[in-house]
Structure formats: C-alpha cells, structure tokens
Design an enzyme around this catalytic site. Structure first.
Site, PDB file in Angstrom:
ATOM      1  N   GLN A 181       0.847  -1.207   0.000  1.00  0.00           N
ATOM      2  CA  GLN A 181       0.000   0.000   0.000  1.00  0.00           C
ATOM      3  C   GLN A 181       0.875   1.248   0.000  1.00  0.00           C
ATOM      4  O   GLN A 181       1.876   1.310   0.715  1.00  0.00           O
ATOM      5  CB  GLN A 181      -0.875   0.007   1.250  1.00  0.00           C
ATOM      6  CG  GLN A 181      -1.838   1.177   1.287  1.00  0.00           C
ATOM      7  CD  GLN A 181      -2.607   1.278   2.595  1.00  0.00           C
ATOM      8  OE1 GLN A 181      -2.037   1.512   3.642  1.00  0.00           O
ATOM      9  NE2 GLN A 181      -3.912   1.105   2.526  1.00  0.00           N
ATOM     10  N   CYS A 234      -6.151   7.027   5.975  1.00  0.00           N
ATOM     11  CA  CYS A 234      -5.431   7.187   7.250  1.00  0.00           C
ATOM     12  C   CYS A 234      -5.864   8.503   7.930  1.00  0.00           C
ATOM     13  O   CYS A 234      -5.765   9.572   7.331  1.00  0.00           O
ATOM     14  CB  CYS A 234      -3.921   7.174   7.004  1.00  0.00           C
ATOM     15  SG  CYS A 234      -3.009   7.390   8.538  1.00  0.00           S
ATOM     16  N   LYS A 268      -8.128   2.069  -0.856  1.00  0.00           N
ATOM     17  CA  LYS A 268      -8.783   1.860   0.442  1.00  0.00           C
ATOM     18  C   LYS A 268      -9.193   3.232   0.948  1.00  0.00           C
ATOM     19  O   LYS A 268      -8.343   4.097   1.153  1.00  0.00           O
ATOM     20  CB  LYS A 268      -7.814   1.175   1.399  1.00  0.00           C
ATOM     21  CG  LYS A 268      -8.420   0.849   2.744  1.00  0.00           C
ATOM     22  CD  LYS A 268      -7.571  -0.196   3.448  1.00  0.00           C
ATOM     23  CE  LYS A 268      -8.051  -0.466   4.852  1.00  0.00           C
ATOM     24  NZ  LYS A 268      -7.789   0.642   5.780  1.00  0.00           N
ATOM     25  N   HIS A 291     -14.081   1.775   4.119  1.00  0.00           N
ATOM     26  CA  HIS A 291     -14.271   1.794   5.579  1.00  0.00           C
ATOM     27  C   HIS A 291     -15.224   2.965   5.814  1.00  0.00           C
ATOM     28  O   HIS A 291     -14.793   4.133   5.777  1.00  0.00           O
ATOM     29  CB  HIS A 291     -12.910   2.003   6.263  1.00  0.00           C
ATOM     30  CG  HIS A 291     -13.010   2.166   7.741  1.00  0.00           C
ATOM     31  ND1 HIS A 291     -12.055   2.789   8.507  1.00  0.00           N
ATOM     32  CD2 HIS A 291     -13.971   1.780   8.625  1.00  0.00           C
ATOM     33  CE1 HIS A 291     -12.413   2.778   9.773  1.00  0.00           C
ATOM     34  NE2 HIS A 291     -13.573   2.181   9.867  1.00  0.00           N
ATOM     35  N   GLY A 294      -9.561  -6.112  10.193  1.00  0.00           N
ATOM     36  CA  GLY A 294      -8.312  -5.731  10.832  1.00  0.00           C
ATOM     37  C   GLY A 294      -8.295  -6.126  12.294  1.00  0.00           C
ATOM     38  O   GLY A 294      -7.895  -7.231  12.672  1.00  0.00           O
ATOM     39  N   ARG A 295      -8.799  -5.208  13.147  1.00  0.00           N
ATOM     40  CA  ARG A 295      -8.686  -5.399  14.597  1.00  0.00           C
ATOM     41  C   ARG A 295      -9.322  -6.707  15.071  1.00  0.00           C
ATOM     42  O   ARG A 295      -8.799  -7.362  15.977  1.00  0.00           O
ATOM     43  CB  ARG A 295      -9.288  -4.196  15.317  1.00  0.00           C
ATOM     44  CG  ARG A 295      -8.488  -2.926  15.065  1.00  0.00           C
ATOM     45  CD  ARG A 295      -9.247  -1.696  15.457  1.00  0.00           C
ATOM     46  NE  ARG A 295     -10.480  -1.528  14.671  1.00  0.00           N
ATOM     47  CZ  ARG A 295     -11.394  -0.609  14.892  1.00  0.00           C
ATOM     48  NH1 ARG A 295     -11.242   0.232  15.878  1.00  0.00           N
ATOM     49  NH2 ARG A 295     -12.468  -0.523  14.127  1.00  0.00           N
TER      50      ARG A 295
END
Ligand SMILES: Cc1cc2nc3c(=O)[nH]c(=O)nc-3n(C[C@H](O)[C@H](O)[C@H](O)COP(=O)(O)O)c2cc1C
Length: 326
Positions: free
Chosen positions: A65, A96, A143, A172, A233-234
């Site tokens: 990425q 981000c 993303k 997201h 992810g988490r």
C-alpha cells in the site's frame, strides 16, 4: 466470500504476517501497512524492509500500500514495488486519519479536494495503461474512508473513483472526523455498493462471527447488490481464528490463542532491540486479544499494569490459567 487482512501500521508487519500465515492462514490476501514515498528517488532501509522479498517468502499473497497524494511519488514507488515482484495489485491509502498525515492532504486528507484526486488518478491511470501495454498486468485498488468531515462528501468522492478502473474499492465507511469512534455508516456503504462502477469491499468493525453475519445480512437485505469481499483488521488481531470461524470452522481455544501469543512473543523478541519495545508491542496485541475473554476488562488491566517483561509474563500466565474465553 473473499477475506482480506487489513493493514495496521505498527502491528501487521512481516513478523506478524508470517506468524499468522503459519498458524492460521485463512485469508485470501494480506494488505501491507503503507509506505510513504517522498522526494527521494527510492525508498530505502526501514522504509521498505517490510516488503522485501526475503521477509515475505512464505507464499503470502501480499498487496503493498502506498500513501501519497502526488502521482509522481505514487508512480515512483509503484515502479520500485514492481521491481520487487509486486506486479499484480498496488493499493492507495485514502483513509489514514492520523493528524500528521491528514495535514499533508494524504490518507483521509486526500479526500478533501476531489479535483486534486481527479488529477492524481488521471496521471496514475495513464501511467498504468502504458505500463500494462508493455506487458505488465498490474491493477490499482483504493482503500478509502467516506469523507473528511461529513458522510455527504462521499457522493463527489465516488464520482471521481467511478472515472477510473480501480480494481477494488475498499470502503471503511467512517469519516476522518470519526476516527475509529461511533459505528460504520451503513447507508454510505450501501451507496458505494449500489453506485460504484468498480468492485466494492466492506471494511469496519467485524470482530465476531455474529457481527459478521449481522453486517452482511444488513448489506444484503438493504441492497440489490451482493457483497463479494470483506476486509478485517482489529477483529483478526484479537481473534486470529475469526475467519476460520466465519467459514464454519471450530471456535478459538485457549490453547490456540496461547500458541499464537507465544509465537508472536518469540518472533518479536528476536527483532526487538530493547525489552521495553517488546513489552509495548505485546501490550498492543492484548488491547485486541483480551476481548476474547469473558472478563476482558480484568485481563486488559492485568496486562496494562505489567511494567516489565517479567511481570508481563506472569500476567499472561495468570490469564491463560484463570480466565475463560467467551
Ligand atoms: C493501529 C492501526 C493502524 C492502521 N494502519 C493502517 C494502514 O497502514 N493502512 C490502512 O489503510 N489502514 C490502516 N488502519 C485502518 C485499518 O486497516 C482498518 O481500516 C480499520 O481498523 C477498520 O477495520 P477493522 O474494524 O476491521 O479494524 C489502521 C488501523 C489501526 C487501528
């Protein structure tokens, strides 16, 4: 359904990926944490270490990425990644939320200016077309968050994405303002699914089998379109067996979690220069892993209180001895 491991800067680097891949390996693709090209001609040393072939030679399907808002920087880094063998897919980070990133109009800050986005993609996809006409078969995925401040920014953002053949739009559905708080905006995700000309992948807050089904059913009930890929992810850091469970496999056991913990501990120990770094890294893992336990608060507190590795190891021993998984 395809499952992708989300990139988590500082967590899912090559040491982590190799451990997960050896012990679980239930995902179709791993997205690497971002690299951030600058004025320098090439990324060097620490900047690129996570992606070097010698650190990723276990057959992991890895997508690098790039965090950039300038097409020339993106292209420069992409050319270097192709040299390293990443010639299938390269991902752009447009999500981000970190202050230092956003203030440079990168990550989620990239979404502030749709005209600049359009210029970026125009240049980048022209380069891609040329590259592929020379015999490559590279694709670019993105993303993204749904905006900087408000969800209604997403309509214009998606309009830009729709002008380009993005191989996968991973959404997201939170704004930058939300950071990781609140809940994902399922209305905005539905909008993406129904209006994107490119394939869409869902990302955000999938951390149990039940909540996977709830989110998927919500998406599929509300929309004519069906979702074909999910990024986690988490939830996967916390429960590395999550995708296996979603696919109908056996539930995570303490034995599995302990083996995973020990493998991470040993591997990180080999590359960390100081005990305090190892302690910090393992504590970060436990912010997610403690959620597997019935009494997750007590487990998290035990780990948090440990001020050195000796005390940390005692805390881990106590957790696996005394506490049960949910
Ligand atoms: C500590 C941390 C580091 C992250 N680093 C990255 C990154 O390098 N690139 C990226 O695209 N997203 C990054 N993310 C966002 C995640 O990939 C993901 O989009 C987000 O956590 C929501 O998905 P989840 O709820 O399944 O974790 C990061 C998130 C966290 C919490």
């Amino acid at each position: 359904m395809e499952f992708y491991f989300a990139p988590l800067e500082g967590v899912t680097g090559f040491t982590y990926r190799n451990a997960y891949n050896d012990l679980f390996d239930d995902v179709d693709k791993y997205y690497a944490p971002f690299i951030s090209p600058s004025i320098n001609d090439r990324l060097k040393g620490k900047e690129i270490r996570d992606l070097l072939p010698e650190n990723n030679n276990k057959g992991i399907n890895l997508v690098p990425q790039i965090l950039a808002n300038r097409a020339d920087y993106f292209i420069k880094a992409a050319n270097q990644l192709i040299e390293l063998g990443y010639d299938k897919e390269i991902n752009l980070n447009a999500g981000c939320p970190s202050g230092t990133v956003v203030s440079k109009n990168k990550g989620a800050g990239f979404l502030k200016d749709t005209e600049a986005m359009d210029r970026f993609f125009d240049e980048t996809f022209n380069w891609l077309e040329k590259k592929n006409s020379e015999g490559h078969n590279l694709s670019i995925s993105v993303k993204t968050r749904i905006g900087m401040y408000e969800p209604d920014e997403f309509e214009n953002i998606l309009e830009v994405y729709n002008r380009y053949p993005i191989s996968q739009l991973i959404v997201h559905p939170r704004t930058r303002e939300q950071l990781y708080k609140g809940t994902p905006n399922m209305e905005a995700f539905k909008y993406a699914l129904e209006n994107s000309k490119n394939p869409v992948c869902y990302n955000g807050d999938i951390n149990t089998v039940e909540n996977y089904h709830r989110i998927i059913e919500k998406i599929n009930d509300d929309s004519e379109m069906k979702i074909g890929s999910i990024m986690i992810g988490r939830g996967l850091i916390g429960n590395p067996n999550l995708v296996n469970e979603i696919k109908g496999g056996k539930k995570l056991t303490k034995k599995m979690l302990e083996a995973y913990h020990d493998r991470l501990y040993n591997d990180f120990e080999k590359i960390m220069k100081a005990d305090k770094h190892l302690l910090f890294k393992m504590k970060e893992m436990w912010t997610y892993m403690s959620l597997n336990f019935d009494d997750s608060h007590k487990c998290a507190k035990l780990i948090r209180k440990a001020q050195n590795l000796y005390k940390y190891n005692l805390a881990v021993y106590e957790i696996f001895e005394k506490y049960e998984l949910k």
